[in-house]
Design an enzyme around this catalytic site. Structure first.
Site, mmCIF file in Angstrom:
data_model
loop_
_atom_site.group_PDB
_atom_site.id
_atom_site.type_symbol
_atom_site.label_atom_id
_atom_site.label_comp_id
_atom_site.label_asym_id
_atom_site.label_seq_id
_atom_site.Cartn_x
_atom_site.Cartn_y
_atom_site.Cartn_z
ATOM 1 N N ASP A 157 0.859 -1.187 0.000
ATOM 2 C CA ASP A 157 0.000 0.000 0.000
ATOM 3 C C ASP A 157 0.889 1.229 0.000
ATOM 4 O O ASP A 157 1.512 1.558 1.014
ATOM 5 C CB ASP A 157 -0.914 -0.003 1.223
ATOM 6 C CG ASP A 157 -1.654 1.318 1.378
ATOM 7 O OD1 ASP A 157 -2.038 1.900 0.349
ATOM 8 O OD2 ASP A 157 -1.852 1.755 2.534
ATOM 9 N N GLY B 75 1.396 5.034 0.037
ATOM 10 C CA GLY B 75 0.814 6.333 0.317
ATOM 11 C C GLY B 75 1.813 7.433 0.019
ATOM 12 O O GLY B 75 2.939 7.182 -0.429
ATOM 13 N N ASN B 76 1.432 8.657 0.293
ATOM 14 C CA ASN B 76 2.302 9.787 -0.011
ATOM 15 C C ASN B 76 3.507 9.871 0.914
ATOM 16 O O ASN B 76 4.546 10.416 0.535
ATOM 17 C CB ASN B 76 1.499 11.092 0.088
ATOM 18 C CG ASN B 76 0.488 11.221 -1.027
ATOM 19 O OD1 ASN B 76 0.836 11.362 -2.182
ATOM 20 N ND2 ASN B 76 -0.799 11.153 -0.669
ATOM 21 N N VAL C 230 3.302 0.728 3.082
ATOM 22 C CA VAL C 230 3.064 -0.362 4.022
ATOM 23 C C VAL C 230 3.180 -1.684 3.265
ATOM 24 O O VAL C 230 2.441 -1.932 2.313
ATOM 25 C CB VAL C 230 1.679 -0.252 4.682
ATOM 26 C CG1 VAL C 230 1.472 -1.409 5.666
ATOM 27 C CG2 VAL C 230 1.530 1.081 5.404
ATOM 28 N N GLY D 68 -9.608 7.082 -5.063
ATOM 29 C CA GLY D 68 -8.314 6.510 -4.708
ATOM 30 C C GLY D 68 -8.404 5.014 -4.456
ATOM 31 O O GLY D 68 -9.340 4.532 -3.815
ATOM 32 N N ASP E 11 -6.739 3.193 -2.483
ATOM 33 C CA ASP E 11 -6.698 2.848 -1.059
ATOM 34 C C ASP E 11 -8.080 2.949 -0.425
ATOM 35 O O ASP E 11 -8.448 2.131 0.431
ATOM 36 C CB ASP E 11 -5.700 3.748 -0.327
ATOM 37 C CG ASP E 11 -5.968 5.234 -0.513
ATOM 38 O OD1 ASP E 11 -6.601 5.616 -1.520
ATOM 39 O OD2 ASP E 11 -5.535 6.021 0.348
#
Length: 263
Positions: free
Chosen positions: A6, A8-9, A13, A107, A109
């Site tokens: 995962d 992210g900015n 993860v 998004g 996510d």
């Protein structure tokens, strides 16, 4: 085993699941300057830490909100594991009905979190993801994704506060002694932690008012454990929500490919 990523900015993860059992989760920094070889060694180091051979990885699935790095991570994982890599995005089967103006712009996510929350907790539900941004995604009684609220995350709010003022210091997000602070550090901690909690409580009430009914509330993300305990509403914290969502989506698409159908 399935490797889940995962991106992210701020952080990536990395998780590993054996069936529905989580073997590990780790975080590495999101860095646009890194090459696929550098990320390959990052992933390799994480696997070695848990004594897992790349040959044991049967597949991998990526959720990314950083498009310039998505293909870099995919190629790194392909070189490391030689496994099939699924990137969550348009064309990938999720089983989630998106009632949005532009479903393709949601998004990945948020979609993955919603898939997991629906499967694990049922609907209606509010899914809170507390990362660089804090998002509240809403699933209605029919299980449809009906919308999202996006606001600055607690950490980015704190960083902005510090960088925009001359006298406020950098602090950690620990609990202050009192809500009404008597020194600068406790004043800031109270504002960030209790202010973030109050914001979530208020947004939940407003969402319920607009829906006309109450929902389950699930929170995930790096800052959930810091903020959620100070909320008045009952909120379930699940650190591995997104990992399970990625697993569910990977298995769904694997089944579709195997059967040669669509769903």
């Amino acid at each position: 085993m399935l490797l889940t990523v995962d991106m992210g900015n701020t952080n990536i993860v990395v998780g590993c699941l054996d069936g529905d059992k989580v073997r590990f989760t780790e975080r590495i920094s999101t860095d646009l300057r890194k090459t696929e070889l550098e990320y390959l060694f990052c992933f390799k180091a994480v696997l070695e830490l848990y004594q897992i051979s790349p040959d044991e990885v049967e597949g991998a699935v990526i959720s990314s909100v950083v498009p310039p790095l998505t293909d870099v991570l995919k190629k790194a994982l392909q070189k490391l594991t030689h496994a099939e890599i699924l990137v969550v995005g348009p064309g990938v089967k999720t089983g989630l009905h998106l009632k949005m103006d532009n479903p393709a712009a949601v998004g990945s996510d948020l979609v993955v979190d919603a898939v997991a929350a629906s499967a694990l907790y049922g609907t209606p539900a509010i899914v809170i993801d507390m990362g660089t941004a804090t998002t509240l995604s809403v699933l209605d009684r029919e299980g449809a994704y009906v919308g999202t609220i996006i606001l600055p995350g607690a950490r980015i709010s704190l960083d902005s506060l510090v960088s925009g003022t001359a006298q406020l210091p950098k602090i950690g997000l620990t609990v202050p002694r009192h809500i009404i602070g008597t020194n600068t550090v406790d004043c800031m901690r109270s504002g960030i932690l209790y202010g973030s909690a109050a914001c979530l409580d208020g947004m939940i009430d407003r969402i319920w008012e607009e829906l006309g009914y109450e929902t389950a509330v699930i929170a995930t993300g790096g800052l959930a454990h810091a903020v959620v305990p100070h909320c008045f509403h009952e909120i379930t914290v699940n650190d591995t929500l997104l990992l399970h969502g990625l697993r569910l989506i990977y298995e769904k698409n694997k089944k579709v490919r195997t059967e040669g159908g669509t769903s």
